[in-house]
Motif scaffolding. Structure first.
Motif, PDB file in Angstrom:
ATOM      1  N   GLN A  76       0.832  -1.200   0.000  1.00 46.84           N
ATOM      2  CA  GLN A  76       0.000   0.000   0.000  1.00 46.84           C
ATOM      3  C   GLN A  76       0.870   1.255   0.000  1.00 46.84           C
ATOM      4  N   GLU A  77       1.889   1.270   0.843  1.00 43.95           N
ATOM      5  CA  GLU A  77       2.773   2.434   0.899  1.00 43.95           C
ATOM      6  C   GLU A  77       3.482   2.655  -0.438  1.00 43.95           C
ATOM      7  N   GLU A  78       3.885   1.568  -1.084  1.00 44.24           N
ATOM      8  CA  GLU A  78       4.510   1.694  -2.406  1.00 44.24           C
ATOM      9  C   GLU A  78       3.538   2.333  -3.387  1.00 44.24           C
ATOM     10  N   MET A  79       2.270   1.906  -3.323  1.00 48.39           N
ATOM     11  CA  MET A  79       1.252   2.473  -4.214  1.00 48.39           C
ATOM     12  C   MET A  79       1.080   3.960  -3.936  1.00 48.39           C
ATOM     13  N   TYR A  80       1.007   4.338  -2.661  1.00 46.42           N
ATOM     14  CA  TYR A  80       0.828   5.741  -2.308  1.00 46.42           C
ATOM     15  C   TYR A  80       2.002   6.577  -2.800  1.00 46.42           C
ATOM     16  N   THR A  81       3.212   6.039  -2.656  1.00 54.60           N
ATOM     17  CA  THR A  81       4.412   6.746  -3.115  1.00 54.60           C
ATOM     18  C   THR A  81       4.392   6.891  -4.633  1.00 54.60           C
ATOM     19  N   THR A  82       4.054   5.801  -5.319  1.00 47.38           N
ATOM     20  CA  THR A  82       4.000   5.830  -6.788  1.00 47.38           C
ATOM     21  C   THR A  82       2.985   6.852  -7.272  1.00 47.38           C
ATOM     22  N   LEU A  83       1.868   6.965  -6.566  1.00 44.01           N
ATOM     23  CA  LEU A  83       0.828   7.912  -6.955  1.00 44.01           C
ATOM     24  C   LEU A  83       1.137   9.339  -6.509  1.00 44.01           C
ATOM     25  N   GLY A  84       2.104   9.487  -5.603  1.00 39.33           N
ATOM     26  CA  GLY A  84       2.463  10.817  -5.109  1.00 39.33           C
ATOM     27  C   GLY A  84       1.391  11.431  -4.229  1.00 39.33           C
ATOM     28  N   LEU A  85       0.787  10.616  -3.358  1.00 37.89           N
ATOM     29  CA  LEU A  85      -0.291  11.096  -2.509  1.00 37.89           C
ATOM     30  C   LEU A  85       0.229  11.887  -1.314  1.00 37.89           C
ATOM     31  N   THR A  86      -0.540  12.894  -0.927  1.00 38.24           N
ATOM     32  CA  THR A  86      -0.243  13.633   0.295  1.00 38.24           C
ATOM     33  C   THR A  86      -0.758  12.795   1.473  1.00 38.24           C
ATOM     34  N   GLU A  87      -0.416  13.205   2.694  1.00 41.46           N
ATOM     35  CA  GLU A  87      -0.889  12.476   3.881  1.00 41.46           C
ATOM     36  C   GLU A  87      -2.420  12.479   3.949  1.00 41.46           C
TER      37      GLU A  87
END
Length: 144
Positions: free
Chosen positions: A59-70
Protein backbone atom coordinates in the motif's frame (compact mmCIF):
# COMPACT_ATOMS: atom_id res chain seq x y z
CA UNK A 1 -12.45 -12.63 -16.68
CA UNK A 2 -13.23 -9.35 -14.92
CA UNK A 3 -14.91 -11.19 -12.08
CA UNK A 4 -11.95 -13.49 -11.58
CA UNK A 5 -9.55 -10.56 -11.63
CA UNK A 6 -11.54 -8.77 -8.97
CA UNK A 7 -11.63 -11.82 -6.78
CA UNK A 8 -7.87 -12.26 -7.11
CA UNK A 9 -7.26 -8.62 -6.29
CA UNK A 10 -8.78 -8.91 -2.87
CA UNK A 11 -7.93 -12.47 -2.04
CA UNK A 12 -4.54 -11.13 -0.97
CA UNK A 13 -6.17 -8.77 1.53
CA UNK A 14 -9.08 -10.95 2.52
CA UNK A 15 -8.69 -14.65 3.09
CA UNK A 16 -11.48 -17.13 3.46
CA UNK A 17 -11.77 -18.60 6.92
CA UNK A 18 -14.04 -21.19 8.38
CA UNK A 19 -17.75 -20.70 7.91
CA UNK A 20 -20.76 -22.49 9.29
CA UNK A 21 -23.82 -23.65 7.44
CA UNK A 22 -26.97 -25.24 8.74
CA UNK A 23 -28.31 -28.45 7.34
CA UNK A 24 -31.99 -29.10 7.96
CA UNK A 25 -33.60 -32.52 8.13
CA UNK A 26 -37.25 -33.27 8.66
CA UNK A 27 -38.78 -36.24 10.43
CA UNK A 28 -42.41 -37.17 10.79
CA UNK A 29 -43.45 -38.32 14.26
CA UNK A 30 -45.97 -41.11 14.85
CA UNK A 31 -48.75 -38.57 15.39
CA UNK A 32 -48.02 -36.88 12.03
CA UNK A 33 -46.12 -33.91 13.50
CA UNK A 34 -43.17 -32.74 11.40
CA UNK A 35 -40.00 -32.40 13.44
CA UNK A 36 -37.28 -30.29 11.87
CA UNK A 37 -33.75 -30.75 13.09
CA UNK A 38 -30.79 -28.62 12.18
CA UNK A 39 -27.15 -29.37 12.59
CA UNK A 40 -24.23 -27.10 12.00
CA UNK A 41 -21.36 -28.27 9.88
CA UNK A 42 -18.06 -26.49 9.60
CA UNK A 43 -16.59 -25.91 6.17
CA UNK A 44 -12.94 -24.93 6.01
CA UNK A 45 -11.35 -23.37 2.96
CA UNK A 46 -7.64 -23.54 2.33
CA UNK A 47 -6.09 -20.09 2.10
CA UNK A 48 -2.75 -18.47 1.78
CA UNK A 49 -2.61 -15.51 4.06
CA UNK A 50 -0.28 -12.69 3.14
CA UNK A 51 1.46 -11.15 6.15
CA UNK A 52 0.02 -7.77 7.14
CA UNK A 53 3.46 -6.18 6.83
CA UNK A 54 3.56 -7.16 3.14
CA UNK A 55 0.10 -5.72 2.51
CA UNK A 56 0.96 -2.45 4.26
CA UNK A 57 4.27 -2.26 2.42
CA UNK A 58 2.52 -2.67 -0.94
CA UNK A 59 0.00 0.00 0.00
CA UNK A 60 2.77 2.43 0.90
CA UNK A 61 4.51 1.69 -2.41
CA UNK A 62 1.25 2.47 -4.21
CA UNK A 63 0.83 5.74 -2.31
CA UNK A 64 4.41 6.75 -3.11
CA UNK A 65 4.00 5.83 -6.79
CA UNK A 66 0.83 7.91 -6.95
CA UNK A 67 2.46 10.82 -5.11
CA UNK A 68 -0.29 11.10 -2.51
CA UNK A 69 -0.24 13.63 0.29
CA UNK A 70 -0.89 12.48 3.88
CA UNK A 71 -4.48 13.70 3.63
CA UNK A 72 -5.00 11.80 0.36
CA UNK A 73 -3.44 8.68 1.91
CA UNK A 74 -5.98 8.82 4.74
CA UNK A 75 -8.86 9.14 2.29
CA UNK A 76 -7.46 6.31 0.14
CA UNK A 77 -7.11 4.05 3.21
CA UNK A 78 -10.66 4.85 4.26
CA UNK A 79 -11.95 3.82 0.83
CA UNK A 80 -9.90 0.60 0.88
CA UNK A 81 -11.12 -0.26 4.38
CA UNK A 82 -14.76 0.44 3.56
CA UNK A 83 -14.74 -1.79 0.50
CA UNK A 84 -12.63 -4.52 2.11
CA UNK A 85 -15.38 -4.88 4.72
CA UNK A 86 -18.07 -4.96 2.03
CA UNK A 87 -16.15 -7.61 0.10
CA UNK A 88 -15.75 -9.76 3.22
CA UNK A 89 -19.52 -9.61 3.77
CA UNK A 90 -20.21 -10.44 0.11
CA UNK A 91 -17.85 -13.42 0.26
CA UNK A 92 -19.41 -14.72 3.46
CA UNK A 93 -22.98 -14.27 2.23
CA UNK A 94 -22.27 -15.95 -1.11
CA UNK A 95 -19.81 -18.63 -0.01
CA UNK A 96 -21.98 -21.38 -1.49
CA UNK A 97 -22.60 -19.64 -4.84
CA UNK A 98 -19.39 -18.62 -6.60
CA UNK A 99 -21.14 -16.89 -9.49
CA UNK A 100 -23.20 -14.73 -7.11
CA UNK A 101 -20.03 -14.01 -5.15
CA UNK A 102 -18.13 -12.95 -8.28
CA UNK A 103 -21.04 -10.72 -9.35
CA UNK A 104 -21.20 -9.08 -5.92
CA UNK A 105 -17.43 -8.58 -5.82
CA UNK A 106 -17.44 -7.09 -9.32
CA UNK A 107 -20.10 -4.58 -8.30
CA UNK A 108 -18.20 -3.64 -5.15
CA UNK A 109 -14.92 -3.31 -7.06
CA UNK A 110 -16.61 -1.03 -9.59
CA UNK A 111 -17.95 1.20 -6.80
CA UNK A 112 -14.52 1.27 -5.15
CA UNK A 113 -12.76 2.26 -8.36
CA UNK A 114 -15.33 5.02 -8.86
CA UNK A 115 -14.52 6.50 -5.45
CA UNK A 116 -10.79 6.18 -6.05
CA UNK A 117 -11.15 7.83 -9.44
CA UNK A 118 -12.92 10.79 -7.80
CA UNK A 119 -10.11 11.07 -5.23
CA UNK A 120 -7.23 10.96 -7.73
CA UNK A 121 -6.33 13.17 -10.65
CA UNK A 122 -6.85 11.59 -14.10
CA UNK A 123 -3.10 10.93 -14.47
CA UNK A 124 -2.88 9.43 -10.97
CA UNK A 125 -5.84 7.17 -11.73
CA UNK A 126 -4.15 5.90 -14.88
CA UNK A 127 -1.02 5.08 -12.84
CA UNK A 128 -3.26 3.38 -10.25
CA UNK A 129 -4.83 1.13 -12.91
CA UNK A 130 -1.38 0.18 -14.27
CA UNK A 131 -0.08 -0.62 -10.77
CA UNK A 132 -3.20 -2.63 -9.98
CA UNK A 133 -2.70 -4.69 -13.13
CA UNK A 134 0.94 -5.32 -12.19
CA UNK A 135 -0.11 -6.61 -8.77
CA UNK A 136 -2.69 -8.91 -10.36
CA UNK A 137 -0.09 -10.34 -12.71
CA UNK A 138 2.36 -10.90 -9.83
CA UNK A 139 -0.30 -12.86 -7.94
CA UNK A 140 -1.02 -14.99 -11.02
CA UNK A 141 2.68 -15.78 -11.39
CA UNK A 142 2.94 -16.81 -7.74
CA UNK A 143 0.01 -19.20 -8.15
CA UNK A 144 1.59 -20.95 -11.13
Amino acid sequence: MKKLTILLTFSVLLAFGACKSKKATSKVADDGTVIEETSTTTVTRKTTKVPLEDVLSRQEEMYTTLGLTEKEKEKFRAIETKYAKEMRIAKDENADDKEAMYDALADIQEEKEGEIERLLTPSQFEVYKVELQKMREERREKRN
